[in-house]
Design an enzyme around this catalytic site. Structure first.
Site, short mmCIF file in Angstrom:
data_model
loop_
_atom_site.label_atom_id
_atom_site.label_comp_id
_atom_site.label_asym_id
_atom_site.label_seq_id
_atom_site.Cartn_x
_atom_site.Cartn_y
_atom_site.Cartn_z
CD GLU A 40 6.18 43.70 84.56
OE1 GLU A 40 7.02 44.43 85.12
OE2 GLU A 40 5.00 44.02 84.39
CG ASN A 90 10.88 42.58 84.29
OD1 ASN A 90 9.83 43.14 84.04
ND2 ASN A 90 11.56 42.79 85.41
CG PHE A 94 -4.95 50.40 88.77
CD1 PHE A 94 -6.04 49.92 89.49
CD2 PHE A 94 -4.23 49.50 88.00
CE1 PHE A 94 -6.40 48.59 89.44
CE2 PHE A 94 -4.58 48.16 87.93
CZ PHE A 94 -5.68 47.71 88.66
#
Length: 314
Positions: free
Chosen positions: A262, A213, A291
């Site tokens: 990321e 990150n 999703f």
């Protein structure tokens, strides 16, 4: 390359300079063409080649409400300028007082008093000084009195047939559309985001796809949210292929207030926390989307990794 911040005296007593002036954000192909001219003239004149730039983008002082995000922070800009082979970069502190300085006063202090300028090489659309009052014509007039010449050069056109010059604005526009291949073509290198690896929510690791990150300062420009293939460089110089997710992770967070960068390093297992990272964007793979569940997301992540391998040739 010498980096000079004090213009109260001459850094090279007795020597003349060939200079260019500008924000030089991104050090793109257009900038590189100007600097190549500076170096060529400096060599023929037996003078120093110098870039005069600023410690921040002038727009952050002159019009902070509409100042652009940067393509390069000052350390990266100085690295890139050093790579051009120029002798020195002068970094001017751009504050409120400097923003109200007349073009003539700037020329007298920096170009004449400090750098003993012999020739100024700038783009034909160059403006400087308070309210952008200075231009090539004014520089020529001041040069007649202060023994320097001006060599304006044409702007470098885009190579893809679009009728506009290479510019920092065009690069930011390309990034905003996720067109990292176009941004790279205008820069002459892949677009790069830099930051420190910080602790995230570990969600990637739990899914089997650990990510670094990377906390990128807010003043820097990032591409549009989406998934990209790219390269990740560590402080020790090791470079790893990676799949990059830039976005707000809508599968898990309904109303995230900012995007996260990321990077999943391919075939890598190690600790990156606290390290500085350089993440280079090579190819846009897909837009970010929500999703239906974890299984669908994991299936897509596997596909993204394979697509990254294919694009990067590994």
């Amino acid at each position: 390359m010498d980096v000079i911040s004090d213009v109260s005296s001459s850094p090279w007593p007795g020597e003349r300079s060939v200079i260019t002036i500008g924000a030089y954000d991104g050090v793109h192909l257009g900038h590189q063409a100007v600097i190549a001219e500076v170096r060529q003239h400096a060599e023929s004149l037996g003078a120093r080649s110098v870039v005069v730039t600023f410690d921040r983008h002038p727009a952050t002082i002159v019009r902070p409400e509409s100042a652009p995000r940067l393509l390069t922070d000052l350390p990266q800009k100085l690295e890139l300028l050093a790579g051009t082979g120029v002798d020195a970069t002068v970094v001017i502190t751009f504050d409120q007082a400097r923003s109200h300085e007349s073009p003539a006063d700037f020329v007298e202090e920096v170009l004449v008093g400090s750098l003993r300028t012999k020739l100024v090489v700038v783009g034909e659309d160059f403006h400087f000084g308070f309210q952008r009052q200075g231009n090539v014509g004014l520089l020529r007039s001041l040069g007649q009195a202060d023994d320097f010449d001006v060599a304006p050069i044409g702007l470098v056109p885009r190579a893809d047939g679009i009728d506009e010059p290479v510019s920092s604005t065009a690069i930011r526009r390309a990034l905003a559309g996720g067109e990292v291949h176009l941004a790279s073509a205008l820069l002459g290198r892949p677009y790069e985001a830099r930051g420190v690896v910080v602790t995230g929510d570990q969600r990637g690791r739990l899914l089997g796809f650990p990510t670094a990150n990377v906390e990128v300062p807010n003043l820097l420009c990032l591409p549009a949210d989406g998934v990209y293939a790219g390269w990740y460089e560590r402080p020790n110089g090791d470079i790893h292929p990676c799949a990059i997710n830039l976005g707000r992770r809508p599968t898990f967070y309904e109303h995230a207030d900012h995007s996260l960068l990321e990077a999943h390093l391919l075939d890598f297992d190690g600790d990156l926390y606290g390290e500085r990272a350089e993440v280079r964007f090579v190819h846009f793979l897909r837009s970010e989307r929500k999703f239906d569940g974890v299984d669908a997301l994991v299936t897509q992540l596997k596909h993204d990794i394979e697509s990254s391998r294919h694009v990067l040739g590994i």
